[in-house]
Design a protein around this motif. Structure first.
Motif, PDB file in Angstrom:
ATOM      1  N   GLU A 157      78.671   4.815  37.420  1.00  0.00           N
ATOM      2  CA  GLU A 157      77.866   4.150  36.402  1.00  0.00           C
ATOM      3  C   GLU A 157      77.666   2.686  36.774  1.00  0.00           C
ATOM      4  N   TRP A 158      76.408   2.266  36.695  1.00  0.00           N
ATOM      5  CA  TRP A 158      76.052   0.875  37.013  1.00  0.00           C
ATOM      6  C   TRP A 158      74.727   0.541  36.342  1.00  0.00           C
ATOM      7  N   ASN A 159      74.699  -0.597  35.686  1.00  0.00           N
ATOM      8  CA  ASN A 159      73.436  -1.137  35.186  1.00  0.00           C
ATOM      9  C   ASN A 159      72.691  -0.163  34.271  1.00  0.00           C
ATOM     10  N   GLY A 160      73.443   0.615  33.502  1.00  0.00           N
ATOM     11  CA  GLY A 160      72.813   1.561  32.592  1.00  0.00           C
ATOM     12  C   GLY A 160      72.346   2.846  33.236  1.00  0.00           C
ATOM     13  N   LEU A 161      72.649   3.040  34.535  1.00  0.00           N
ATOM     14  CA  LEU A 161      72.296   4.265  35.249  1.00  0.00           C
ATOM     15  C   LEU A 161      73.570   5.042  35.576  1.00  0.00           C
ATOM     16  N   GLY A 208      73.447  -4.482  45.907  1.00  0.00           N
ATOM     17  CA  GLY A 208      73.875  -4.557  47.297  1.00  0.00           C
ATOM     18  C   GLY A 208      75.016  -3.641  47.667  1.00  0.00           C
ATOM     19  N   ASP A 209      75.666  -3.012  46.691  1.00  0.00           N
ATOM     20  CA  ASP A 209      76.780  -2.110  46.981  1.00  0.00           C
ATOM     21  C   ASP A 209      76.280  -0.774  47.515  1.00  0.00           C
ATOM     22  N   VAL A 210      77.083  -0.155  48.390  1.00  0.00           N
ATOM     23  CA  VAL A 210      76.801   1.199  48.874  1.00  0.00           C
ATOM     24  C   VAL A 210      78.072   2.037  48.800  1.00  0.00           C
ATOM     25  N   PHE A 211      77.896   3.338  48.612  1.00  0.00           N
ATOM     26  CA  PHE A 211      79.016   4.261  48.468  1.00  0.00           C
ATOM     27  C   PHE A 211      78.672   5.579  49.153  1.00  0.00           C
ATOM     28  N   LEU A 212      79.687   6.223  49.710  1.00  0.00           N
ATOM     29  CA  LEU A 212      79.558   7.564  50.253  1.00  0.00           C
ATOM     30  C   LEU A 212      80.380   8.521  49.403  1.00  0.00           C
ATOM     31  N   PHE A 213      79.776   9.638  49.048  1.00  0.00           N
ATOM     32  CA  PHE A 213      80.514  10.710  48.384  1.00  0.00           C
ATOM     33  C   PHE A 213      80.569  11.878  49.353  1.00  0.00           C
ATOM     34  N   ASP A 214      81.758  12.123  49.869  1.00  0.00           N
ATOM     35  CA  ASP A 214      82.046  13.100  50.925  1.00  0.00           C
ATOM     36  C   ASP A 214      81.364  12.696  52.235  1.00  0.00           C
ATOM     37  N   VAL A 215      81.916  13.210  53.320  1.00  0.00           N
ATOM     38  CA  VAL A 215      81.356  12.938  54.651  1.00  0.00           C
ATOM     39  C   VAL A 215      81.630  14.174  55.512  1.00  0.00           C
ATOM     40  N   GLY A 216      80.870  15.242  55.206  1.00  0.00           N
ATOM     41  CA  GLY A 216      81.064  16.520  55.872  1.00  0.00           C
ATOM     42  C   GLY A 216      80.605  16.496  57.320  1.00  0.00           C
ATOM     43  N   THR A 217      80.990  17.504  58.055  1.00  0.00           N
ATOM     44  CA  THR A 217      80.689  17.591  59.486  1.00  0.00           C
ATOM     45  C   THR A 217      79.196  17.468  59.744  1.00  0.00           C
ATOM     46  N   GLY A 218      78.832  16.543  60.614  1.00  0.00           N
ATOM     47  CA  GLY A 218      77.443  16.332  60.990  1.00  0.00           C
ATOM     48  C   GLY A 218      76.732  15.270  60.187  1.00  0.00           C
ATOM     49  N   ALA A 219      77.316  14.826  59.085  1.00  0.00           N
ATOM     50  CA  ALA A 219      76.618  13.923  58.172  1.00  0.00           C
ATOM     51  C   ALA A 219      76.428  12.528  58.749  1.00  0.00           C
ATOM     52  N   THR A 220      77.329  12.080  59.620  1.00  0.00           N
ATOM     53  CA  THR A 220      77.201  10.707  60.122  1.00  0.00           C
ATOM     54  C   THR A 220      75.961  10.540  60.995  1.00  0.00           C
ATOM     55  N   VAL A 276      88.609   5.357  38.751  1.00  0.00           N
ATOM     56  CA  VAL A 276      89.234   5.291  40.073  1.00  0.00           C
ATOM     57  C   VAL A 276      88.730   4.093  40.873  1.00  0.00           C
ATOM     58  N   TYR A 277      87.624   3.503  40.402  1.00  0.00           N
ATOM     59  CA  TYR A 277      87.060   2.333  41.078  1.00  0.00           C
ATOM     60  C   TYR A 277      86.282   1.534  40.058  1.00  0.00           C
ATOM     61  N   GLN A 278      86.502   0.204  40.056  1.00  0.00           N
ATOM     62  CA  GLN A 278      85.752  -0.659  39.147  1.00  0.00           C
ATOM     63  C   GLN A 278      85.658  -2.053  39.750  1.00  0.00           C
ATOM     64  N   GLU A 279      84.520  -2.337  40.354  1.00  0.00           N
ATOM     65  CA  GLU A 279      84.268  -3.626  40.976  1.00  0.00           C
ATOM     66  C   GLU A 279      82.778  -3.935  40.857  1.00  0.00           C
ATOM     67  N   ASN A 280      82.452  -5.231  40.724  1.00  0.00           N
ATOM     68  CA  ASN A 280      81.060  -5.673  40.792  1.00  0.00           C
ATOM     69  C   ASN A 280      80.169  -4.914  39.804  1.00  0.00           C
ATOM     70  N   ASP A 281      80.717  -4.662  38.608  1.00  0.00           N
ATOM     71  CA  ASP A 281      80.001  -3.965  37.531  1.00  0.00           C
ATOM     72  C   ASP A 281      79.712  -2.497  37.843  1.00  0.00           C
ATOM     73  N   VAL A 282      80.402  -1.931  38.824  1.00  0.00           N
ATOM     74  CA  VAL A 282      80.280  -0.511  39.152  1.00  0.00           C
ATOM     75  C   VAL A 282      81.559   0.200  38.705  1.00  0.00           C
ATOM     76  N   THR A 283      81.400   1.284  37.966  1.00  0.00           N
ATOM     77  CA  THR A 283      82.547   2.070  37.509  1.00  0.00           C
ATOM     78  C   THR A 283      82.415   3.500  38.013  1.00  0.00           C
ATOM     79  N   ILE A 284      83.446   3.974  38.702  1.00  0.00           N
ATOM     80  CA  ILE A 284      83.481   5.360  39.194  1.00  0.00           C
ATOM     81  C   ILE A 284      84.679   6.053  38.550  1.00  0.00           C
ATOM     82  N   ARG A 285      84.423   7.213  37.979  1.00  0.00           N
ATOM     83  CA  ARG A 285      85.453   8.002  37.305  1.00  0.00           C
ATOM     84  C   ARG A 285      85.582   9.366  37.971  1.00  0.00           C
ATOM     85  N   SER A 286      86.725  10.005  37.768  1.00  0.00           N
ATOM     86  CA  SER A 286      86.922  11.358  38.302  1.00  0.00           C
ATOM     87  C   SER A 286      87.431  12.286  37.217  1.00  0.00           C
ATOM     88  N   TRP A 287      87.190  13.579  37.440  1.00  0.00           N
ATOM     89  CA  TRP A 287      87.762  14.616  36.596  1.00  0.00           C
ATOM     90  C   TRP A 287      87.976  15.866  37.442  1.00  0.00           C
TER      91      TRP A 287
END
Length: 397
Positions: free
Chosen positions: A227-231, A87-99, A201-212
């Motif tokens: 990373e979530w659920n083995g994906l 049920g989680d959703v995420f946006l990576f960047d939101v460039g001009t026109g994307a909305t 940088v984010y870890q909630e509801n079994d979702v892990t987001i990392r940066s480099w």
């Protein structure tokens, strides 16, 4: 519904929104459609938003924008929308026109509350204001959460950008607060060190987001993995080929990375000489042959190239460059391309959307969220109302 809520609901109607008392954005489908589970791994040829129940172990990535700063109708600026089976959703960047493409998907905007900036170029963050206000109008009643890198100086970081932008449209926010849920106007910024290597940088509801770190223009660009659920999904942002991506993107099911126009195609596209085109394509960005080398090292289940306008001649130039160095699974992303990822398969399709899609119905939680007093002009301005017009009476609800 108390008097304040009646007035707020009336104002929302005036803004062109439909308040379906018991409907929720999660199940508000276009008339005549119903949501169904995918059976036996067989997907329809096209994706019609909100008609497929995402599997509990499935990830869906939609390319909202894949193009350049000088966007076209078919290729707006960079943004990727990630939906998970939990049920989680995420946006990576939101460039001009994307909305515009985001709204065409009719998402549950109460969930569209997390956006991760790769860097602060306008073609990656230019629709930030549209996301903030548009999502607030369309069902988000909690603060918008922004995650992004620091800069080499404080004023070049994500926090300074968000603070400066919100000051620029303070009048807009002030006019809507009261008519809309108060908390939806708020912004929650998490700024992290752009030089951190594969840190969480984010870890909630079994979702892990990392940066480099990424290498692009100035210090302060990053790449992400989710990373979530083995994906695992990787979002590269803009970058010169770098050792961090090659190391930390390994194991990706879907690895996205820019595959910019090669110099000989970039020069005529922008009207540049070859020196400038070569510098931009091979020192600031990643040209196709270099993208291929990166993917040959990473070996994802699917490589996803983006950041160009895929006219026929551009597509051919990019494809030839990539295939000179990489022979693995490949997609060159177009706007509204949809990629479903499970442990068994990766399916690439196009979304079929209505150019005039209305926002989804908002939830009862949105309708009943706390609101302060509605705003109105001062008495000296209201004294200028024309006596030749009398508005119709306000309805009871």
């Amino acid at each position: 519904m108390n008097n304040l809520m009646k007035t707020a609901a009336g104002t929302l109607m005036a803004l062109g929104m439909t308040l379906a008392g018991t409907a929720t954005a999660q199940n508000a489908l276009p008339t005549g459609r119903s949501a169904s589970a995918i059976e036996n791994g067989v997907y329809p040829a096209s994706y019609f938003p909100n008609t497929e129940i995402l599997g509990a172990d499935e990830m869906r990535i939609t390319a909202l924008g894949t193009g350049m700063p000088n966007q076209t109708k078919a290729a707006v600026s960079i943004s990727f929308y990630v939906e998970l089976g939990n049920g989680d959703v995420f946006l990576f960047d939101v460039g001009t026109g994307a909305t515009g493409n985001l709204f065409s998907l009719r998402p549950d905007f109460a969930k569209v509350d997390k956006v991760f900036f790769s860097h602060l170029h306008v073609d990656h963050v230019g629709d930030f204001m549209g996301l903030h206000v548009g999502g607030w109008l369309s069902g988000r009643y909690t603060p918008l959460r922004i995650f992004g890198p620091s800069g080499s100086e404080d004023e070049l970081g994500t926090k300074a950008y968000v603070e400066g932008m919100s000051k620029a449209y303070a009048w807009d926010l002030a006019t809507r607060t009261g008519a809309l849920p108060d908390d939806g106007a708020k912004l929650d910024v998490t700024e992290f060190d752009y030089m951190q290597e594969n840190e969480i940088v984010y870890q909630e509801n079994d979702v892990t987001i990392r940066s480099w770190p990424a290498i692009h223009s100035l210090d302060g660009s990053v790449s992400y993995s989710l990373e979530w659920n083995g994906l695992k999904y990787v979002f590269g942002g803009d970058t010169y080929p770098n050792k961090w991506y090659v190391e930390y993107a390994k194991g990706a099911d879907l690895a996205s990375h820019e595959a910019f126009l090669p110099p000989d195609a970039l020069a005529p596209y922008f009207g540049w000489d070859m020196k400038q085109a070569t510098y931009v394509a091979t020192r600031v960005h990643t040209e196709p042959a270099a993208f291929g080398k990166v993917m040959s090292a990473v070996k994802p289940r699917m490589a996803l190239g983006y950041h160009s306008v895929l006219s026929p001649e551009n597509y051919q130039a990019i494809l030839e460059g990539v295939r000179s160095t990489y022979d693995g699974p490949l997609t060159l992303a177009r706007d509204l391309q949809v990629i479903n990822v499970t442990k068994d398969q990766i399916v690439v399709r196009e979304a079929s959307v209505d150019d005039y899609a209305l926002p989804p119905a908002v939830s009862d939680e949105y309708i009943n969220a706390p609101r302060s007093k509605e705003k109105e002009p001062s008495d000296k301005v209201k004294a200028g109302k024309w006596e030749g017009y009398t508005p119709p009476p306000m309805p009871d609800q």
